[in-house]
Scaffold this active site. Sequence first.
Site, PDB file in Angstrom:
ATOM      1  N   GLU A  12      39.830  57.449  40.183  1.00 56.20           N
ATOM      2  CA  GLU A  12      40.017  56.148  39.716  1.00 56.20           C
ATOM      3  C   GLU A  12      39.397  56.138  37.956  1.00 56.20           C
ATOM      4  O   GLU A  12      39.663  55.530  37.484  1.00 56.20           O
ATOM      5  CB  GLU A  12      40.245  54.652  40.428  1.00 56.20           C
ATOM      6  N   SER A  70      34.345  36.235  44.692  1.00 57.73           N
ATOM      7  CA  SER A  70      34.433  34.929  45.309  1.00 57.73           C
ATOM      8  C   SER A  70      34.423  34.926  47.153  1.00 57.73           C
ATOM      9  O   SER A  70      33.278  34.147  47.321  1.00 57.73           O
ATOM     10  CB  SER A  70      36.198  34.224  45.568  1.00 57.73           C
ATOM     11  N   LYS A  79      34.713  46.768  42.554  1.00 63.61           N
ATOM     12  CA  LYS A  79      35.691  45.594  42.863  1.00 63.61           C
ATOM     13  C   LYS A  79      35.666  45.743  44.380  1.00 63.61           C
ATOM     14  O   LYS A  79      36.635  46.501  44.273  1.00 63.61           O
ATOM     15  CB  LYS A  79      35.930  44.691  42.452  1.00 63.61           C
ATOM     16  N   LYS A 101      39.251  48.794  42.902  1.00 63.37           N
ATOM     17  CA  LYS A 101      39.396  47.320  43.217  1.00 63.37           C
ATOM     18  C   LYS A 101      40.050  47.867  44.160  1.00 63.37           C
ATOM     19  O   LYS A 101      41.040  48.152  44.873  1.00 63.37           O
ATOM     20  CB  LYS A 101      40.345  46.978  41.722  1.00 63.37           C
ATOM     21  N   TYR A 136      29.678  34.125  39.907  1.00 62.92           N
ATOM     22  CA  TYR A 136      30.361  33.002  39.581  1.00 62.92           C
ATOM     23  C   TYR A 136      28.592  31.886  40.368  1.00 62.92           C
ATOM     24  O   TYR A 136      28.516  30.668  40.594  1.00 62.92           O
ATOM     25  CB  TYR A 136      30.881  32.226  41.427  1.00 62.92           C
ATOM     26  N   ARG A 177      42.340  33.215  45.528  1.00 62.14           N
ATOM     27  CA  ARG A 177      43.243  32.960  45.541  1.00 62.14           C
ATOM     28  C   ARG A 177      43.852  31.952  45.844  1.00 62.14           C
ATOM     29  O   ARG A 177      44.939  30.989  45.333  1.00 62.14           O
ATOM     30  CB  ARG A 177      44.600  34.050  46.684  1.00 62.14           C
TER      31      ARG A 177
HETATM   32  C1  PBG Z   1      44.225  38.775  40.089  1.00 61.44           C
HETATM   33  C2  PBG Z   1      42.581  38.701  40.559  1.00 61.44           C
HETATM   34  C3  PBG Z   1      42.018  38.412  41.952  1.00 61.44           C
HETATM   35  C4  PBG Z   1      40.864  38.976  41.390  1.00 61.44           C
HETATM   36  C5  PBG Z   1      39.962  38.719  40.436  1.00 61.44           C
HETATM   37  N1  PBG Z   1      41.692  39.179  39.765  1.00 61.44           N
HETATM   38  C6  PBG Z   1      42.293  38.059  43.409  1.00 61.44           C
HETATM   39  C7  PBG Z   1      43.376  39.810  43.570  1.00 61.44           C
HETATM   40  O1  PBG Z   1      43.673  40.807  43.364  1.00 61.44           O
HETATM   41  O2  PBG Z   1      44.098  39.224  45.086  1.00 61.44           O
HETATM   42  C8  PBG Z   1      39.797  38.266  42.985  1.00 61.44           C
HETATM   43  C9  PBG Z   1      38.397  37.685  42.004  1.00 61.44           C
HETATM   44  C10 PBG Z   1      37.023  37.535  43.490  1.00 61.44           C
HETATM   45  O3  PBG Z   1      37.263  36.882  44.603  1.00 61.44           O
HETATM   46  O4  PBG Z   1      36.517  36.679  42.820  1.00 61.44           O
HETATM   47  N2  PBG Z   1      44.920  40.405  40.009  1.00 61.44           N
END
Ligand code: PBG
Length: 323
Positions: free
Chosen positions: A233, A275, A248, A195, A314, A205
């Site tokens: 990882e 997102s 991700k 990630k 989404y 967020r």
């Molecule tokens: C939180 C989390 C995040 C997302 C999924 N779980 C945001 C972050 O790490 O700040 C992001 C998902 C997205 O942007 O669609 N741990």
Amino acid sequence: MLIQRPRRLRKSQAVRDLIAETRLSISQLVEPVFFCEGNQIKVSIITLPGLFRFSPDLLLKHLEGSLELGIKSFALFPALPENKKNSQASESLNEKGLVPETIRLIKKTFPEATIFTDIALDPFSSDGHDGLVQDQKILNDETVKVLAQMAVVHAQAGADFVSPSDMMDGRVGAIRKSLDENNLIETGIMAYSAKYASGFYGPFRDALGSAPKFGDKKTYQMDTRNSHEAIKEVGLDIEQGADIVMVKPALSYLDIIAKVKQNFPQTPLAAYNVSGEYAMVQAAAARGMLDLDRVILEVLTSIKRAGADIIFTYHAREAAKLL
Ligand code: PBG
């Protein structure tokens, strides 16, 4: 004379379909959903056009619609009011909290639905970070202890997969251990293994009001410039018991998806079409700059072609209507 004429295999839709190397299927899509406390609440998320934050009752109605479209898997993301957040993120361990209660409600109503829950502290933390904070530092081992308990709360409520998205070291092993100690051997772990610290999480967020209150997430999420580190990882998470691993975001990291699949072909690989990626496509389509349906299928197909088995997106409902 030309012996090879690749265009022969592109001559009609039927021939193209016959030889297509990548196939998208609704069964491999996971729809992320946002929810909040209350009743009869359905609030548009401005930065994610077409998406809403639902209270649990209306979330059920929404899920019913998705299930009718053929979507069977959902990732749950809670939005908590500020007064339920604190520096210890203690609401994350409340067995009667919004998340476990919503899991139970969904499982009772739609036992056939597969539920992924997010394991990280940010929705519950007054600091907006995925871990506990001390002197502006994100504590690792102390956070892992909380995450391991949180996973048990979700699993006992009926989550099919707990999904650590926090990027603390050692969390997958700790979660597996505490699940097993509580006899939750059937609950899986879908690890957000690679990630990245990404600007593409912005709209998410906003949706949850979970942006960090200071600094950024670069001391725990990965550096965009690295790819070998993603292999490290993912390897660590598999050793520690991850059933599914994830890369991700997806689109700026297709090379990482491909590398992870090559290195760990035996482990199911998920990718998160995040997102910001969704927001870009929707914003351009709303201005008439591109054809929404066509681009959605192209985006999802490219993520699969790179090597993902599962896609969190989404666009799930829009895609389901096209497939
Ligand atoms: C939180 C989390 C995040 C997302 C999924 N779980 C945001 C972050 O790490 O700040 C992001 C998902 C997205 O942007 O669609 N741990």
